[in-house]
Design an enzyme around this catalytic site. Structure first.
Site, PDB file in Angstrom:
ATOM      1  N   THR A 236       0.891  -1.356   0.204  1.00 46.09           N
ATOM      2  CA  THR A 236      -0.107  -0.054  -0.104  1.00 46.09           C
ATOM      3  C   THR A 236       0.874   1.390  -0.050  1.00 46.09           C
ATOM      4  O   THR A 236       2.175   1.034   0.538  1.00 46.09           O
ATOM      5  CB  THR A 236      -0.778   0.088   1.249  1.00 46.09           C
TER       6      THR A 236
ATOM      7  N   GLU B 269      -5.789  -4.161   0.132  1.00 47.10           N
ATOM      8  CA  GLU B 269      -6.025  -4.970   1.034  1.00 47.10           C
ATOM      9  C   GLU B 269      -7.015  -5.868   0.804  1.00 47.10           C
ATOM     10  O   GLU B 269      -7.145  -7.080   1.283  1.00 47.10           O
ATOM     11  CB  GLU B 269      -6.352  -4.438   2.395  1.00 47.10           C
TER      12      GLU B 269
ATOM     13  N   LYS C 133     -14.250  17.801  10.240  1.00 40.86           N
ATOM     14  CA  LYS C 133     -15.249  17.742  11.369  1.00 40.86           C
ATOM     15  C   LYS C 133     -15.472  19.106  11.702  1.00 40.86           C
ATOM     16  O   LYS C 133     -14.815  19.875  12.383  1.00 40.86           O
ATOM     17  CB  LYS C 133     -14.395  16.748  12.627  1.00 40.86           C
TER      18      LYS C 133
ATOM     19  N   TRP D 156     -19.903  15.671  10.759  1.00 37.72           N
ATOM     20  CA  TRP D 156     -18.903  15.166   9.589  1.00 37.72           C
ATOM     21  C   TRP D 156     -19.322  15.726   8.365  1.00 37.72           C
ATOM     22  O   TRP D 156     -20.442  15.517   8.024  1.00 37.72           O
ATOM     23  CB  TRP D 156     -18.844  13.501   9.787  1.00 37.72           C
TER      24      TRP D 156
HETATM   25  P1  AMP Z   1      -5.550   1.641  -2.740  1.00 40.41           P
HETATM   26  O1  AMP Z   1      -5.239   0.490  -1.906  1.00 40.41           O
HETATM   27  O2  AMP Z   1      -4.283   2.327  -3.236  1.00 40.41           O
HETATM   28  O3  AMP Z   1      -6.178   1.200  -3.887  1.00 40.41           O
HETATM   29  O4  AMP Z   1      -6.760   2.884  -1.988  1.00 40.41           O
HETATM   30  C1  AMP Z   1      -7.672   2.300  -1.339  1.00 40.41           C
HETATM   31  C2  AMP Z   1      -8.498   3.313  -0.838  1.00 40.41           C
HETATM   32  O5  AMP Z   1      -8.877   4.310  -2.042  1.00 40.41           O
HETATM   33  C3  AMP Z   1      -9.701   3.287  -0.205  1.00 40.41           C
HETATM   34  O6  AMP Z   1      -9.610   2.894   1.090  1.00 40.41           O
HETATM   35  C4  AMP Z   1     -10.442   4.406  -0.593  1.00 40.41           C
HETATM   36  O7  AMP Z   1     -10.419   5.495   0.448  1.00 40.41           O
HETATM   37  C5  AMP Z   1     -10.046   4.814  -1.876  1.00 40.41           C
HETATM   38  N1  AMP Z   1     -11.058   4.416  -2.962  1.00 40.41           N
HETATM   39  C6  AMP Z   1     -10.906   3.439  -3.944  1.00 40.41           C
HETATM   40  N2  AMP Z   1     -12.017   3.390  -4.740  1.00 40.41           N
HETATM   41  C7  AMP Z   1     -12.682   4.528  -4.236  1.00 40.41           C
HETATM   42  C8  AMP Z   1     -14.031   5.159  -4.820  1.00 40.41           C
HETATM   43  N3  AMP Z   1     -14.640   4.795  -5.849  1.00 40.41           N
HETATM   44  N4  AMP Z   1     -14.611   6.160  -4.388  1.00 40.41           N
HETATM   45  C9  AMP Z   1     -13.708   6.711  -3.052  1.00 40.41           C
HETATM   46  N5  AMP Z   1     -12.545   6.331  -2.671  1.00 40.41           N
HETATM   47  C10 AMP Z   1     -12.091   5.267  -3.360  1.00 40.41           C
END
Ligand code: AMP
Length: 542
Positions: free
Chosen positions: A186, A331, A440, A445
């Site tokens: 990540t 994840e 916040k 929120w």
């Molecule tokens: P990654 O592990 O780099 O793919 O990042 C995952 C994170 O990207 C998620 O926990 C979200 O916060 C964000 N994310 C992924 N898809 C979306 C979506 N369609 N809308 C909003 N946030 C997203």
């Protein structure tokens, strides 16, 4: 009593075997990193070369459980290696080349990768950090002898030369289906990056779940262009689900700009494509400037960060392409939900339809949702109550690589995604924020994502981001940061007036500032930490 069915372990090589037997002649087209030209191969040939890769890896001493790193674009060579590595029971560690060099060095060292396969583009980067990669025994450049550069990288050889010493006379390793097969870190905005270790079983189940009709809905008649890279969590399953279903694959190589993508979409007859919103911003802008249309594309999957409503509307109304908004994370292998239309909503059209499509959707079988407050108490699925989103399933991480003793699951085995959202009675998830980005204000929120979504609908706004800034009375108030469309200078009052009526009055940002560019992370998300840093000394107007 046990069932009397065959024990057929869910191993990844079975996917490429099936593709080669049932869809052997189906094409895989790649844009060459060397010169941008197109190379053509088939699933049958990919399997042969993956077997040769596996045999050659064995000769290098690579064995089950070893990590093999790639710094590479989506091409057929990357795919051959991808199946070859898991075919010996080893682990493909797809490194995101967009991370900072220090992070790349850190994760390769942390993973203790033994070999690094890299595209020509990344040779200078690898040379710069090679001294900090003691575990790498050999570098293989994903090119042929004619394009092989002079390099100081240890044991460097061109992939084609390396592979030519091998042949397909190899038997895939018979590992346990729970054996590790892939590794992805990540981006790690806080602390060091964390390694997610996929298994054969988790990736097969994820690909099967994703391929079903409410999700990717793939068939052998599709032509799929995964713009989303292999290094972004298994290219959202496409490198498995496309061969699994016999869909033709079009791999874009290093060129992800609007004009290059449009050329591929049109010349290869692409029916489904997938990427993060920033990529589609580039394509839509190019389509508009050129006055071009999309003649074969039917569906575009948009995820990785929130898909703005204006983007969905542009694809659907101007170009006749259906948008599937998807949500997930590294994840989760990574797909967690898809916004497809359940029958109860089939009658929706116009604004009501786009109100639904802005949501992140519902999970496939294999993903379970849970919504709780900070104390872990379950929250109602009423479409209004926000809570921490937690997930469980066979393709969700249970621990991080080499941090196995740090528990990451709650008392019921759910993983906290770090996202905040609502779930409506129909089971549709709407992400309102990352838990650390939510604003916040006076105990309430405010969703930065919702504000960004609305602001980007203004005709002069190209991209929008919202962050919380300190406020003496309300703790935090939203600040809207926008990149205007070329040649436009929208006034603060005009944009805020445009937003009024679309969100609650108390949620309207207190101020707006124009910037030339908004910082993005290595996976194309708005980098809120960097943005907050940019506006550290900013004070709201009195
Ligand atoms: P990654 O592990 O780099 O793919 O990042 C995952 C994170 O990207 C998620 O926990 C979200 O916060 C964000 N994310 C992924 N898809 C979306 C979506 N369609 N809308 C909003 N946030 C997203």
């Amino acid at each position: 009593m046990l069932g009397l069915m065959q024990d057929w372990p869910l191993l990844l090589h079975r996917i490429i075997d099936h593709a080669a037997i049932q869809h052997g002649g189906r094409e895989v087209v790649s844009r060459a990193v060397e010169d941008g030209g197109l190379r053509r191969t088939t699933y049958a040939r990919i399997r042969e070369r993956a077997l040769a890769c596996a045999k050659r890896l064995t000769r290098e001493g690579v064995k089950a459980g070893d990590r093999v790193a790639t710094l590479a674009w989506n091409t057929e060579r990357h795919l051959e290696l991808w199946y070859g590595v898991s075919g010996v029971g080893a682990i493909t560690h797809t490194v995101n080349p967009r991370l900072f060099p220090e992070q790349i060095a850190w994760i390769i060292d942390h993973a203790q990768d033994r070999m690094l396969f890299l595209d020509l583009t990344f040779v200078p980067l690898a040379e710069r950090i090679a001294a900090r990669l003691p575990s790498i025994e050999r570098y293989v450049v994903l090119t042929d002898t004619a394009h092989m550069p002079e390099t100081s990288l240890k044991g460097a050889v061109a992939f084609e030369e390396w592979l030519a010493e091998s042949d397909a006379d190899f038997v895939w390793a018979a590992v346990d289906e729970n054996a590790a097969a892939g590794l992805c870190y990540t981006s790690g905005t806080t602390g060091g990056p964390k390694g997610v270790l996929y298994s054969h079983r988790s990736n097969v189940l994820h690909a099967l779940a994703c391929a079903t009709p409410d999700f990717l809905g793939l068939s052998s008649r599709d032509t799929v262009l995964p713009v989303v890279p292999l290094f972004h969590a298994n290219s959202w399953s496409l490198a498995y689900s496309a061969p699994m279903t016999g869909a033709k694959l079009v791999m874009p190589g290093a060129k992800l700009d609007g004009p290059s993508l449009l050329e591929l979409l049109e010349s290869e007859g692409v029916t489904l494509t997938a990427a993060v919103p920033t990529v589609w911003l580039g394509l839509l802008q190019h389509l508009e400037t050129k006055g071009a249309s999309l003649s074969t594309l039917k569906r575009v999957v948009i995820g990785g960060s929130a898909c703005p409503r204006a983007m969905t509307e542009a694809f659907e109304t101007k170009y006749g392409v259906t948008v599937s908004h998807a949500w997930g994370m590294t994840e989760m292998s990574p797909i967690g939900s898809f916004c497809s239309i359940k029958p109860a909503y089939a009658h929706l059209e116009g604004d009501a339809l786009y109100d639904l499509k802005v949501k992140q959707g519902h999970p496939p079988f294999t993903v379970e949702f849970r919504l709780t407050d900070d104390a872990g108490v379950d929250q109602p699925w009423d479409g209004a109550t926000q809570g921490r989103l937690k997930v469980r399933g066979p393709s969700v991480a249970s621990a991080y690589f080499r941090r196995e003793d740090e528990p990451i699951l709650d008392d019921r085995g759910f993983f906290d995604t770090g996202d905040v959202g609502t779930i409506d009675p129909g089971g549709y998830l709407q992400i309102t924020d990352r838990s650390k980005d939510v604003i916040k204000s006076g105990g309430e929120w405010i969703s930065s994502i919702e504000l960004e979504n609305v602001a980007v609908g203004h005709p002069d706004v190209l991209e929008a981001a919202v962050i919380g800034v300190p406020h003496p009375k309300w703790d935090e108030r939203p600040l809207l940061v926008i990149v205007p469309k070329p040649g436009r200078t929208p006034a603060r009052e005009a944009v805020l007036a445009f937003m009024s009526g679309k969100v609650a009055k108390w949620q309207i940002p207190d101020d707006m500032v124009l910037v030339e560019a908004i910082p993005h992370t290595a996976t194309g998300k708005i980098q809120k930490t960097a943005l907050r840093e940019m506006f550290r000394d900013y004070r709201l107007p009195a």
